[in-house]
Design a protein around this motif. Sequence first.
Motif, PDB file in Angstrom:
ATOM      1  N   UNK B 108       0.820  -1.210   0.000  1.00  0.00           N
ATOM      2  CA  UNK B 108       0.000   0.000   0.000  1.00  0.00           C
ATOM      3  C   UNK B 108       0.857   1.266   0.000  1.00  0.00           C
ATOM      4  N   UNK B 109       0.413   2.273  -0.768  1.00  0.00           N
ATOM      5  CA  UNK B 109       1.139   3.538  -0.842  1.00  0.00           C
ATOM      6  C   UNK B 109       1.317   4.167   0.534  1.00  0.00           C
ATOM      7  N   UNK B 110       0.260   4.051   1.367  1.00  0.00           N
ATOM      8  CA  UNK B 110       0.357   4.758   2.643  1.00  0.00           C
ATOM      9  C   UNK B 110       1.427   4.151   3.555  1.00  0.00           C
ATOM     10  N   UNK B 111       1.666   2.849   3.400  1.00  0.00           N
ATOM     11  CA  UNK B 111       2.727   2.226   4.193  1.00  0.00           C
ATOM     12  C   UNK B 111       4.086   2.775   3.763  1.00  0.00           C
ATOM     13  N   UNK B 112       4.268   2.887   2.446  1.00  0.00           N
ATOM     14  CA  UNK B 112       5.521   3.434   1.929  1.00  0.00           C
ATOM     15  C   UNK B 112       5.668   4.891   2.351  1.00  0.00           C
ATOM     16  N   UNK B 113       4.551   5.642   2.259  1.00  0.00           N
ATOM     17  CA  UNK B 113       4.633   7.057   2.600  1.00  0.00           C
ATOM     18  C   UNK B 113       4.943   7.251   4.084  1.00  0.00           C
ATOM     19  N   UNK B 114       4.296   6.442   4.916  1.00  0.00           N
ATOM     20  CA  UNK B 114       4.565   6.554   6.352  1.00  0.00           C
ATOM     21  C   UNK B 114       6.035   6.230   6.637  1.00  0.00           C
ATOM     22  N   UNK B 115       6.558   5.210   5.958  1.00  0.00           N
ATOM     23  CA  UNK B 115       7.964   4.848   6.165  1.00  0.00           C
ATOM     24  C   UNK B 115       8.877   6.002   5.769  1.00  0.00           C
ATOM     25  N   UNK B 116       8.527   6.609   4.633  1.00  0.00           N
ATOM     26  CA  UNK B 116       9.320   7.747   4.162  1.00  0.00           C
ATOM     27  C   UNK B 116       9.209   8.887   5.168  1.00  0.00           C
ATOM     28  N   UNK B 117       7.978   9.107   5.649  1.00  0.00           N
ATOM     29  CA  UNK B 117       7.729  10.201   6.588  1.00  0.00           C
ATOM     30  C   UNK B 117       8.484  10.035   7.896  1.00  0.00           C
ATOM     31  N   UNK B 118       8.791   8.770   8.248  1.00  0.00           N
ATOM     32  CA  UNK B 118       9.542   8.551   9.480  1.00  0.00           C
ATOM     33  C   UNK B 118      11.043   8.702   9.266  1.00  0.00           C
ATOM     34  N   UNK B 119      11.450   8.890   8.010  1.00  0.00           N
ATOM     35  CA  UNK B 119      12.862   9.135   7.759  1.00  0.00           C
ATOM     36  C   UNK B 119      13.636   7.918   7.298  1.00  0.00           C
ATOM     37  N   UNK B 120      12.931   6.924   6.718  1.00  0.00           N
ATOM     38  CA  UNK B 120      13.666   5.800   6.118  1.00  0.00           C
ATOM     39  C   UNK B 120      14.170   6.241   4.743  1.00  0.00           C
ATOM     40  N   UNK B 121      15.375   5.788   4.392  1.00  0.00           N
ATOM     41  CA  UNK B 121      15.870   6.076   3.045  1.00  0.00           C
ATOM     42  C   UNK B 121      15.164   5.146   2.067  1.00  0.00           C
ATOM     43  N   UNK B 122      15.192   5.506   0.763  1.00  0.00           N
ATOM     44  CA  UNK B 122      14.481   4.700  -0.240  1.00  0.00           C
ATOM     45  C   UNK B 122      15.009   3.265  -0.255  1.00  0.00           C
ATOM     46  N   UNK B 123      16.332   3.118  -0.130  1.00  0.00           N
ATOM     47  CA  UNK B 123      16.920   1.778  -0.150  1.00  0.00           C
ATOM     48  C   UNK B 123      16.410   0.959   1.030  1.00  0.00           C
ATOM     49  N   UNK B 124      16.309   1.639   2.175  1.00  0.00           N
ATOM     50  CA  UNK B 124      15.845   0.947   3.372  1.00  0.00           C
ATOM     51  C   UNK B 124      14.376   0.558   3.243  1.00  0.00           C
ATOM     52  N   UNK B 125      13.569   1.455   2.672  1.00  0.00           N
ATOM     53  CA  UNK B 125      12.151   1.142   2.468  1.00  0.00           C
ATOM     54  C   UNK B 125      12.026  -0.097   1.588  1.00  0.00           C
ATOM     55  N   UNK B 126      12.843  -0.149   0.527  1.00  0.00           N
ATOM     56  CA  UNK B 126      12.780  -1.307  -0.362  1.00  0.00           C
ATOM     57  C   UNK B 126      13.150  -2.582   0.394  1.00  0.00           C
ATOM     58  N   UNK B 127      14.253  -2.516   1.133  1.00  0.00           N
ATOM     59  CA  UNK B 127      14.768  -3.694   1.837  1.00  0.00           C
ATOM     60  C   UNK B 127      13.867  -4.144   2.978  1.00  0.00           C
ATOM     61  N   UNK B 128      13.450  -3.179   3.787  1.00  0.00           N
ATOM     62  CA  UNK B 128      12.813  -3.554   5.047  1.00  0.00           C
ATOM     63  C   UNK B 128      11.291  -3.505   5.010  1.00  0.00           C
TER      64      UNK B 128
END
Lengths: 233, 214, 362
Positions: B108-128
């Motif tokens: 879901x987009x909102x999960x990705x957006x929340x992760x980004x909003x918490x300060x995860x880097x794009x690579x980390x969002x992909x991995x984790x």
Amino acid sequence: MIDFLGQVWDWFGDPANWTGNRGLPGLLRSHVFLSAVSVATAAVVALPVAVWLGHTRRGGALAVSLVNVGRAIPSFGLIGVFFPLTLMFEPTSRPLGFWATFIAMVALAMPPMFVNAYTGIREIDPALTEAARGMGMTGRQVLTGVELPLALPLVMAGIRNAAVAVVATVTLSAWVGCSSLGTYVFVGFAQRDRVMVFAGGLAVALLSIVTELTLGGVERLVDPLRPMRRRRR
Amino acid sequence: MIDWGWIASNLDDIWEATLQHLFHSVLAVGIGLVVSFALSLVALRWKAAYGPITWVTGVLYTIPSIALFTFLVPVFGLTSIWTAQVALVSYTLLILVRNIVAGIRSVPDHVVEASRGMGMTEARIFREVQLPLALPAIIAGVRVAAVTTIGLVTLTVIVGQGGYGLFILRGIGRRFLTEALVGTVGAVLMAVVVDRALVALERAATPWARRRAA
Amino acid sequence: MIRLEEVTKVFPGADRPAVSSLSLHIPEGEFVTLVGPSGCGKTTTLKMINRIIEPTSGRIEVGGRDVMSMEPHLLRRSIGYVIQQVGLLPHRTVEENIATVPRLLGWDRDRIERRVAEMSELVGLGADLLERYPAELSGGQQQRVGVARALAADPPVLLMDEPFGAVDPIVREHLQQEFKDLWRRLGKTVVFVTHDIDEAVRMGTRVAILNVGGVLEQYDRPEEILANPANDFVSRFLGEERGLRRLALMPVSSAGLDRGPVVEITATPEEARAVMDAHGSDWLGLLDGGRLLGWVPAAEVGTSPLADLEPREFLVILRPEDSLRRALDAVVTSRTRVAVVVGEQGYLGMLDIDRVAEEITE
């Protein structure tokens, strides 16, 4: 590589490869005949059962397990198993290996046909069939007037998938001594003739594409919504 | 009808063929997974690439496997392991790429957006985040690819490779049912066992999905 | 704390800006609600503060630093972020979700564990929920986890995008109240996007009303906006119940209270009748040493001592911090047509319809 493809070209140009038992027309005819009877037999067996189960909305689990089993059983293995078995009964009306290949091909063709026909009818909006019944159609009229026409494109897609798979796999008949385009591949490997191997593979691939395109065309022709789709274009 | 004595006296050969068959299958699916992963990354990064990638892998998928062997013969030779492997790998690509891309896109987009909003880097969002959540879809693709590949490996005997196909080919040659049966049943059993193992792996790797179902 | 200067955002391919040269200053510790119709750029504005969306031009400062000068992911770790769909990581437990930012910041395990316990208590999550996965929680619980997660690293600023929009109305009111209380205790600077004007005026210490295209129409304290809408757009947006919304913001204690037709129980029946006559009232309120006992109809006040009467209870008893909107509701629904107010020390007074009307027109 270019040189090699030139040799393949020459192979197709060689009149010797167009006549006799090992000629392209003869092997093509055997290949198509074996494929056609296999697909037709599979259709006669599988489709009525699928349509009936779909109409009565039963046997969903059967459909799923059939696909999985179908994927797991190797056709070459089936041919190998049925070859010695059919020889025991010595059916001589056909060339060596015909029946083994035939049985394996029927088994290969049935799962995709069954599943497509079954889901095609099963997935029709129940509101439609209910409305048809509500207007006073009998179960048989619902089947022939509503369910079958609407499921037809999917049924045809199942036949196409099965036919393409069979055309590709009939090639293996050569390993049990039954002629087909696979004979070039088999003999080519035996004689370490790369050109013949390649030419055989090419012939099989071309026939697969032709089958795919032809049956794809038929599929569009029988689509009951074709007039509408055409207008939209 | 079945010659149990033959089976008993050839257990060593059967075991060796099992290992060979497994090796060819695992190698092909493994390479297929690596290649598909790279292709999926390209398709996810550049959306326009997804169409062409699925078209090419789709064409590879449609070429009959025996025809594909024959096309590779002029490149690798009549009895090379690569003639077998390249064909087998080609077969896995469409299924794997589709499942990887669909799995990642289904996060879901909102999960990705929340992760980004918490300060995860794009690579980390992909991995984790994206990769673990795509795991069920990816494993579903691997299951189909593995079962299909195990069946197709029976054909690699044509290009001089071992595995269960050898029993089938020799069974045909000797018109000996038991040997052909051993090859066929072996391949089916291996497909079933590998499939079950992958299901177990998925369950172990996705505890959150399991608990929800409960 | 947060300063937007002439900020403009034009999305690629759009012919009009989503936000056009918006300037907004949000002082430290304020609770600012951004509200407006759809397409007003309120969410875009919010997301430019933590660079989920990059501004086309203009300058945004958080804590005195230009956000464009910071690495986006480092900037975001210092700003709490809560969105409507919560965006909890479905594959991580509640505990792991709350620990997300502290982990990114590299806190040690003990500190993270302590902080998670502290946060879950703060937002009212039972310890038994910590091991669960988000899918096993109700909508309200998920949103609580979202808030706990946003606060975990103790960021000075909290950005919230319609955080209570996806839960049902009853739970929403609960969460609003809880969160407002939480904010009072923690003193964070909050930027809160909503499309609901009631929520905006109830939650915010300041309300920014935006028009389509990200134009700031009014930015002020909610009482001020309700009392003096800057223009037609604002008054239309506030809607027909503007007066009621204002009342909702005003505490009963801000209005002047009447003593009303009320006597101590020790008074004589004659004195009681005199008080009722003076108020033109057909009922009498009874006190016992300043404590409100209830009321009796005038007809029951005869010659016997007032202590012999059986007073009826007032159905609604307000406290000084309750809103005038509740008072109005009490007035129109009660038999006595007044709202009685009781404080810590006992009876304070009452309001009737005229008193409430005076407050609106003032």
